[in-house]
Design a protein around this motif. Structure first.
Motif, mmCIF file in Angstrom:
data_model
loop_
_atom_site.group_PDB
_atom_site.id
_atom_site.type_symbol
_atom_site.label_atom_id
_atom_site.label_comp_id
_atom_site.label_asym_id
_atom_site.label_seq_id
_atom_site.Cartn_x
_atom_site.Cartn_y
_atom_site.Cartn_z
ATOM 1 N N MET A 1 0.972 -1.068 0.058
ATOM 2 C CA MET A 1 -0.038 -0.090 0.071
ATOM 3 C C MET A 1 0.926 1.275 0.102
ATOM 4 S SD MET A 1 -3.375 1.084 0.014
ATOM 5 C CE MET A 1 -3.378 2.762 -0.386
ATOM 6 N N ILE A 2 0.658 2.280 -1.071
ATOM 7 C CA ILE A 2 1.442 3.452 -0.989
ATOM 8 C C ILE A 2 0.317 4.559 -0.947
ATOM 9 C CG2 ILE A 2 2.798 5.159 -2.448
ATOM 10 C CD1 ILE A 2 3.929 2.682 -3.836
ATOM 11 N N TRP A 3 0.440 5.307 0.247
ATOM 12 C CA TRP A 3 -0.474 6.640 0.326
ATOM 13 C C TRP A 3 0.327 7.804 -0.292
ATOM 14 C CZ3 TRP A 3 -5.550 6.361 1.341
ATOM 15 C CH2 TRP A 3 -5.938 5.280 1.995
ATOM 16 N N PHE A 4 -0.199 8.726 -0.858
ATOM 17 C CA PHE A 4 0.259 10.022 -0.885
ATOM 18 C C PHE A 4 -0.532 11.055 -0.561
ATOM 19 C CE2 PHE A 4 -1.797 8.812 -4.933
ATOM 20 C CZ PHE A 4 -2.675 10.075 -5.322
ATOM 21 N N GLU A 5 -0.017 12.370 -0.398
ATOM 22 C CA GLU A 5 -0.963 13.449 -0.041
ATOM 23 C C GLU A 5 -1.454 14.105 -1.343
ATOM 24 O OE1 GLU A 5 1.247 16.517 1.697
ATOM 25 O OE2 GLU A 5 2.016 15.101 3.716
ATOM 26 N N GLY A 6 -2.687 14.030 -1.388
ATOM 27 C CA GLY A 6 -3.508 14.381 -2.497
ATOM 28 C C GLY A 6 -4.840 13.771 -2.768
ATOM 29 N N ASN A 7 -5.531 14.196 -4.136
ATOM 30 C CA ASN A 7 -6.644 13.498 -4.268
ATOM 31 C C ASN A 7 -6.869 12.545 -5.404
ATOM 32 O OD1 ASN A 7 -9.702 13.564 -4.573
ATOM 33 N ND2 ASN A 7 -9.820 15.636 -4.752
ATOM 34 N N HIS A 8 -7.758 12.549 -6.237
ATOM 35 C CA HIS A 8 -7.731 11.447 -7.324
ATOM 36 C C HIS A 8 -7.079 11.925 -8.340
ATOM 37 C CE1 HIS A 8 -10.185 8.300 -8.682
ATOM 38 N NE2 HIS A 8 -10.304 8.484 -9.687
ATOM 39 N N GLU A 9 -5.731 11.408 -8.417
ATOM 40 C CA GLU A 9 -4.699 12.157 -9.387
ATOM 41 C C GLU A 9 -3.455 11.260 -9.412
ATOM 42 O OE1 GLU A 9 -2.753 15.929 -7.491
ATOM 43 O OE2 GLU A 9 -3.881 15.134 -5.813
ATOM 44 N N MET A 10 -2.556 11.537 -10.490
ATOM 45 C CA MET A 10 -1.232 10.664 -10.618
ATOM 46 C C MET A 10 -0.348 11.547 -10.096
ATOM 47 S SD MET A 10 -2.170 7.980 -12.227
ATOM 48 C CE MET A 10 -0.771 7.452 -12.845
ATOM 49 N N LYS A 11 0.812 10.697 -9.368
ATOM 50 C CA LYS A 11 1.928 11.512 -9.090
ATOM 51 C C LYS A 11 3.361 10.924 -9.569
ATOM 52 C CE LYS A 11 0.235 13.926 -5.476
ATOM 53 N NZ LYS A 11 0.445 15.484 -5.343
ATOM 54 N N PRO A 12 3.863 11.806 -10.629
ATOM 55 C CA PRO A 12 5.080 11.402 -11.252
ATOM 56 C C PRO A 12 6.341 10.979 -10.344
ATOM 57 C CG PRO A 12 4.160 12.965 -12.560
ATOM 58 C CD PRO A 12 3.377 13.077 -11.032
ATOM 59 N N PRO A 13 6.536 11.631 -9.201
ATOM 60 C CA PRO A 13 7.523 10.892 -8.253
ATOM 61 C C PRO A 13 7.378 9.456 -7.943
ATOM 62 C CG PRO A 13 7.231 13.285 -7.780
ATOM 63 C CD PRO A 13 6.021 12.618 -8.637
ATOM 64 N N ILE A 14 6.093 9.052 -7.645
ATOM 65 C CA ILE A 14 5.775 7.770 -7.153
ATOM 66 C C ILE A 14 5.864 6.730 -8.445
ATOM 67 C CG2 ILE A 14 3.923 6.124 -6.345
ATOM 68 C CD1 ILE A 14 3.012 8.523 -4.572
ATOM 69 N N LEU A 15 5.687 7.261 -9.648
ATOM 70 C CA LEU A 15 5.592 6.453 -10.918
ATOM 71 C C LEU A 15 7.050 6.248 -11.079
ATOM 72 C CD1 LEU A 15 3.024 8.187 -13.194
ATOM 73 C CD2 LEU A 15 2.700 5.935 -12.101
ATOM 74 N N ARG A 16 7.711 7.235 -10.873
ATOM 75 C CA ARG A 16 9.449 6.821 -10.954
ATOM 76 C C ARG A 16 9.956 5.933 -10.024
ATOM 77 N NH1 ARG A 16 13.324 12.066 -10.212
ATOM 78 N NH2 ARG A 16 12.207 12.020 -8.045
ATOM 79 N N ARG A 17 9.402 5.789 -8.755
ATOM 80 C CA ARG A 17 9.793 5.169 -7.753
ATOM 81 C C ARG A 17 9.622 3.712 -8.037
ATOM 82 N NH1 ARG A 17 7.211 4.785 -1.952
ATOM 83 N NH2 ARG A 17 6.487 6.967 -2.494
ATOM 84 N N LEU A 18 8.105 3.387 -8.518
ATOM 85 C CA LEU A 18 7.744 2.166 -9.162
ATOM 86 C C LEU A 18 8.603 1.565 -9.981
ATOM 87 C CD1 LEU A 18 3.943 2.697 -8.962
ATOM 88 C CD2 LEU A 18 5.265 1.274 -7.443
ATOM 89 N N ALA A 19 8.987 2.472 -10.982
ATOM 90 C CA ALA A 19 10.104 2.187 -12.298
ATOM 91 C C ALA A 19 11.421 1.750 -11.738
ATOM 92 C CB ALA A 19 9.923 3.203 -13.314
ATOM 93 N N GLN A 20 11.637 2.360 -10.553
ATOM 94 C CA GLN A 20 13.162 2.180 -10.127
ATOM 95 C C GLN A 20 13.210 0.825 -9.439
ATOM 96 O OE1 GLN A 20 13.396 5.584 -7.701
ATOM 97 N NE2 GLN A 20 14.833 6.669 -9.213
ATOM 98 N N HIS A 21 11.993 0.158 -9.173
ATOM 99 C CA HIS A 21 12.079 -1.078 -8.466
ATOM 100 C C HIS A 21 11.868 -2.348 -9.579
ATOM 101 C CE1 HIS A 21 11.758 -0.236 -4.028
ATOM 102 N NE2 HIS A 21 10.984 0.853 -4.459
#
Length: 218
Positions: A198-218
């Protein structure tokens, strides 16, 4: 006299967008947008991941049904399905995504790792697709969306237990998917044998490019 419903399969031209080069891909993200979005704009969220994580390719297919978002002119969006003739639409987009995936894998290195990501309505879309497909991604990401609860539990368990990695991502102030519903979703997934991250981020119904980058780094 009562009208009788019939169906006819016809050729369709589907549209998708791509970031990165498949020939040198180490990992391929197949990403499905939410209701009322278009792939050309949705894929922009992934540019940071493609630009900063070598070997990352992102492909964003677009829903087969387009419509005006307001009235009969102006901005256009796409949807994967509606409540009308829903089962047929699910079969159609599943066949479309299967065909697209086969084409992508044929152009990529044999050892490319595939992540399937769905945002909002796209999360349900990719879940229903994978339930019908023989394909198992290395990573399934359900972002601000849900795994469908109305599917065959045996098939759902078989899918979720063979997917090596499952991640659920959601904003802490998502008006469409509040924390209570997220917790219900996690309980559903665990009940079907999955072990979601589970990944929570601060925000509403939206995409977060830094989290997408983190997913790609794994």
């Amino acid at each position: 006299m009562e009208a009788h419903e019939h169906r006819l399969q016809v050729p369709r031209t589907a549209r998708y967008y791509q970031l990165g080069e498949l020939a040198t891909a180490r990992q391929l993200f197949v990403v499905c947008h939410g209701y009322g979005q278009l792939a050309a704009y949705f894929i922009r969220h992934f540019r940071l991941a493609v630009d900063t994580v070598p070997g990352t390719v992102v492909v964003a297919p677009e829903g087969l049904s387009r419509f005006y978002l307001q009235g009969n002119s102006g901005r256009v969006g796409a949807t994967w399905m509606t409540s009308e003739d829903r089962l047929t639409e699910i079969e159609d987009f599943s066949a479309y995504l299967d065909t697209l995936l086969q084409q992508l894998l044929a152009a990529a290195p044999a050892d490319v790792a595939v992540t399937v990501l769905g945002f909002s309505q796209g999360a349900t879309t990719v879940s229903r697709w994978l339930l019908r497909s023989g394909f198992t991604p290395a990573h399934l990401v359900l972002w601000a969306g849900t795994f469908p609860a109305d599917v065959d539990p045996t098939a759902a368990t078989a899918l979720l237990t063979r997917v090596p990695r499952l991640t659920v991502v959601c904003g802490d102030s998502d008006s469409y998917l509040p924390e209570e519903r997220v917790n219900e979703q996690l309980a559903l997934l665990r009940g079907l044998g999955a072990q979601p991250d589970m990944i929570w981020f601060e925000g509403n119904h939206e995409m977060k490019p830094p989290i997408l980058r983190r997913l790609a780094q794994h």
